[in-house]
Design an enzyme around this catalytic site. Structure first.
Site, PDB file in Angstrom:
ATOM      1  N   ARG A 279       0.692  -1.481   0.122  1.00 17.66           N
ATOM      2  CA  ARG A 279       0.117  -0.167   0.480  1.00 17.66           C
ATOM      3  C   ARG A 279       1.326   1.179   0.106  1.00 17.66           C
ATOM      4  O   ARG A 279       1.843   1.379   0.212  1.00 17.66           O
ATOM      5  CB  ARG A 279      -1.010   0.439   1.241  1.00 17.66           C
TER       6      ARG A 279
ATOM      7  N   HIS B  73      -0.569   0.634  -9.871  1.00 15.45           N
ATOM      8  CA  HIS B  73      -1.558  -0.277  -8.882  1.00 15.45           C
ATOM      9  C   HIS B  73      -2.001  -1.610  -9.717  1.00 15.45           C
ATOM     10  O   HIS B  73      -3.150  -1.960 -10.142  1.00 15.45           O
ATOM     11  CB  HIS B  73      -2.816   0.130  -7.737  1.00 15.45           C
TER      12      HIS B  73
END
Ligand SMILES: NC(=O)c1ccc[n+]([C@@H]2O[C@H](COP(=O)([O-])OP(=O)(O)OC[C@H]3O[C@@H](n4cnc5c(N)ncnc54)[C@H](OP(=O)(O)O)[C@@H]3O)[C@@H](O)[C@H]2O)c1
Length: 314
Positions: free
Chosen positions: A229, A277
């Protein structure tokens, strides 16, 4: 009949929604599959499959029996103050998702091991220059997180012969992996790590863990791969460590703000490789089978696998 609502599906594209509907109904034709906002009466909904729902969304269903989160990391979900915490929340542990992450980790570890960023720089200068490449056994790779994703990546790095270590919250053992745990062993783990891979969940304990202090603990010339993350990295600290050459290169898949703002320094930094991502993506073909198993468990009165521990936050 169980009524399942798909809430902000992974891609939200009609084809993706149709794929989910098709796979679920193929396994259980009795499933009444509805897609937000066409839910019908909210009290009819037994299960939610959700991804990137908004705060309060999941609190609306009074008779929910489980929430299936269509991603591995639940940090976004746990920010929801109205989350129905009495309902089991199942995170996604899916062979397809795991395989995708391992491919990403292997690609970037190998790229650093084989010194490709340096060869890329030589190419831009028109330089024919050879560099020594050590044996894999002499390349020290360190994984932060030895959970579902960390273990699979570790096993395949071991297969390739790398000197692998891992760091986790609780003590772990794994064949041919040097296991470290807890805050007190973090510096020792970093000190032996030339290629650092972050596969931690984002929790209050891990937020900002890749910072000036931990980067300085890596040996000079180390590389960093963050596929977990964005909140794990203190952006300014990473840029500073790259600029002074302490960190040679970084590969980043995740960012504090996504999409990464156009003005962010990461976009144009010569020592950063970035991806939007995509390290590992939820694919209905494999993820739906995992959800089906979870549905079966709940309907049989069992607790499904991979229920999130709300105390630990992952
Ligand atoms: N970029 C992408 O496309 C993508 C895709 C999928 C997942 N992810 C990210 O990857 C993360 C990991 O997924 P996973 O399925 O492997 O999770 P997991 O199975 O829950 O494993 C988490 C690992 O992190 C360790 N850990 C947690 N808190 C820690 C702390 N404070 N200090 C040290 N170690 C700590 C855990 O230690 P213990 O074993 O001792 O509990 C465990 O080994 C997800 O949370 C998600 O954010 C990213």
């Amino acid at each position: 009949v169980s009524v399942v609502v798909l809430y902000n599906g992974p891609g939200d594209a009609p084809a993706e929604i149709d794929a989910w509907r098709g796979y679920l109904k193929a396994c259980d034709p009795g499933i009444d599959f509805r897609v937000w906002p066409d839910t019908g009466p909210l009290a009819e909904i037994d299960y939610c499959l959700a991804w990137m729902s908004k705060p309060g969304d999941l609190a609306r269903y009074p008779n929910l029996k489980a929430i299936f989160w269509l991603g591995a990391g639940v940090d976004h979900l746990l920010k929801d103050r109205e989350l129905p915490r009495h309902v089991p929340i199942v995170r996604l542990v899916d062979p397809g998702l795991t395989a995708g992450m391992t491919e990403y980790v292997l690609q970037h570890v190998l790229r650093y091991h084989l010194r490709q960023p340096e060869f890329d720089a030589f190419q831009r200068q028109g330089l024919w220059r050879k560099l020594d490449i050590p044996l894999a056994k002499d390349r020290r790779v360190g994984l932060m997180g030895l959970g579902v994703l960390g273990r699979d990546a570790a096993a395949k790095l071991v297969d390739l012969g790398f000197a692998v270590a891992a760091w986790s919250a609780s003590p772990k053992t794994m064949a041919d992996v040097a296991c470290f745990h807890g805050d007190e062993q973090l510096m020792a783990f970093l000190g032996r790590t030339e290629i650092l891979v972050c596969l931690l969940p984002l929790t209050p304990a891990t937020a900002g863990i890749i910072n000036a202090r931990t980067l300085a603990a890596l040996p000079r010339g180390a590389c960093v791969i963050n596929a977990a993350r964005g909140g794990h990295v203190v952006d300014a600290d990473l840029v500073a460590a790259l600029d002074r050459g302490h960190i040679a290169h970084a590969t980043l898949d995740v960012f504090t703000e996504e999409p990464l703002p156009v003005e962010h320094a990461f976009w144009r930094h010569p020592q950063i490789t970035l991806t939007p991502h995509v390290a590992s993506q939820t694919i209905a073909e494999t993820a739906s089978q995992v959800v089906i198993e979870g549905l079966k468990a709940v309907r049989a009165g069992r607790l499904p696998a991979n229920v999130v521990d709300l105390q630990k936050g992952y």
